[in-house]
Write a protein that holds these residues in place. Structure first.
Motif, PDB file in Angstrom:
ATOM      1  N   VAL A  38       0.856  -1.182   0.000  1.00 25.01           N
ATOM      2  CA  VAL A  38       0.000   0.000   0.000  1.00 25.01           C
ATOM      3  C   VAL A  38       0.892   1.232   0.000  1.00 25.01           C
ATOM      4  N   VAL A  39       0.784   2.031  -1.045  1.00 22.23           N
ATOM      5  CA  VAL A  39       1.474   3.316  -1.119  1.00 22.23           C
ATOM      6  C   VAL A  39       0.440   4.352  -0.726  1.00 22.23           C
ATOM      7  N   CYS A  40       0.689   5.045   0.385  1.00 23.15           N
ATOM      8  CA  CYS A  40      -0.318   5.987   0.867  1.00 23.15           C
ATOM      9  C   CYS A  40       0.320   7.226   1.462  1.00 23.15           C
ATOM     10  N   CYS A  41      -0.518   8.153   1.812  1.00 21.04           N
ATOM     11  CA  CYS A  41      -0.105   9.416   2.400  1.00 21.04           C
ATOM     12  C   CYS A  41       0.328   9.206   3.853  1.00 21.04           C
ATOM     13  N   SER A  42       1.182  10.084   4.318  1.00 21.07           N
ATOM     14  CA  SER A  42       1.646  10.048   5.705  1.00 21.07           C
ATOM     15  C   SER A  42       0.620  10.587   6.686  1.00 21.07           C
ATOM     16  N   ASP A  43      -0.483  11.095   6.196  1.00 24.11           N
ATOM     17  CA  ASP A  43      -1.529  11.694   7.031  1.00 24.11           C
ATOM     18  C   ASP A  43      -1.888  10.759   8.184  1.00 24.11           C
ATOM     19  N   SER A  44      -1.928  11.305   9.400  1.00 23.48           N
ATOM     20  CA  SER A  44      -2.180  10.485  10.587  1.00 23.48           C
ATOM     21  C   SER A  44      -3.586   9.909  10.640  1.00 23.48           C
ATOM     22  N   ARG A  45      -4.471  10.377   9.771  1.00 19.02           N
ATOM     23  CA  ARG A  45      -5.841   9.852   9.730  1.00 19.02           C
ATOM     24  C   ARG A  45      -5.970   8.666   8.786  1.00 19.02           C
ATOM     25  N   VAL A  46      -4.901   8.362   8.059  1.00 18.55           N
ATOM     26  CA  VAL A  46      -4.900   7.286   7.058  1.00 18.55           C
ATOM     27  C   VAL A  46      -4.021   6.162   7.589  1.00 18.55           C
ATOM     28  N   ILE A  47      -4.671   5.120   8.102  1.00 18.57           N
ATOM     29  CA  ILE A  47      -3.961   3.999   8.720  1.00 18.57           C
ATOM     30  C   ILE A  47      -4.350   2.722   7.972  1.00 18.57           C
ATOM     31  N   PRO A  48      -3.578   2.350   6.937  1.00 15.13           N
ATOM     32  CA  PRO A  48      -3.961   1.219   6.086  1.00 15.13           C
ATOM     33  C   PRO A  48      -4.279  -0.059   6.849  1.00 15.13           C
ATOM     34  N   GLU A  49      -3.506  -0.364   7.885  1.00 12.22           N
ATOM     35  CA  GLU A  49      -3.758  -1.586   8.639  1.00 12.22           C
ATOM     36  C   GLU A  49      -5.157  -1.581   9.258  1.00 12.22           C
ATOM     37  N   GLN A  50      -5.609  -0.444   9.701  1.00 14.92           N
ATOM     38  CA  GLN A  50      -6.963  -0.361  10.259  1.00 14.92           C
ATOM     39  C   GLN A  50      -8.007  -0.276   9.153  1.00 14.92           C
TER      40      GLN A  50
END
Length: 174
Positions: A38-50
């Motif tokens: 998963v390539v995603c943003c560092s935004d603290s509201r974006v938690i791929p595992e969750q």
């Protein structure tokens, strides 16, 4: 000790006490075998595992503001695909992305400009933040496909784009 460090230490203690000890031990001894990158943003509201209800060892996550790609992120993706056997790459953008907003507002200063310049390249003349987010994700998907098109060690990796809605928690696949 600062209040922040104390909070982090307490959080780690809770993690140790409540997470799956056997799974931690198994992945430590037998290595990781994630099923997706998963390539995603560092935004603290974006938690791929969750977001994807995943646990230790399930996802290989590459995080950078604005989910942009440079050689470091590409190298991380290549490692996970070629050496860990991941067959799915997901570029995950999100609503209310500060990096996209910064790009649409004229870019940024310092090192942030590297990120906003990449986003501006991806979105062109689009100024709607939601549409720009989708274009930015699709740009990264296209770049990954182009960069890895001639890498036989990566083989049949599937590359998908998606956008996570930080209000509803829903993922929309592009």
């Amino acid at each position: 000790m600062s209040d922040i460090r104390e909070r982090l230490e307490k959080g780690n203690k809770v993690f140790i006490e409540t997470s799956d000890r056997d799974l931690r031990t198994a992945t430590a001894e037998n290595g990781q075998h994630p099923y997706a990158i998963v390539v995603c943003c560092s935004d603290s509201r974006v938690i791929p595992e969750q977001i994807f209800n995943a646990t230790i060892g399930d996802l290989f996550v590459v995080r950078v503001a604005g989910n942009v790609l440079d050689r470091h992120q590409l190298g991380s993706v290549e490692y996970a695909a070629a050496h860990l056997g991941c067959q799915q790459i997901i570029v995950l953008g999100h609503t209310c992305c500060g990096a996209v907003t910064a790009a649409l507002s004229g870019g940024g200063d310092g090192f942030i400009k590297y990120i906003t310049d990449d986003i501006l390249e991806a979105v062109g003349s689009e100024r709607d933040p939601d549409k720009a987010c989708c274009l930015n994700v699709l740009h990264a998907v296209k770049r990954l496909a182009a960069e890895f098109a001639e890498h036989p060690e990566i083989g049949g990796v599937t590359i998908s784009g998606a956008v996570y809605d930080i209000r509803t928690g829903a993922v929309a696949w592009l």
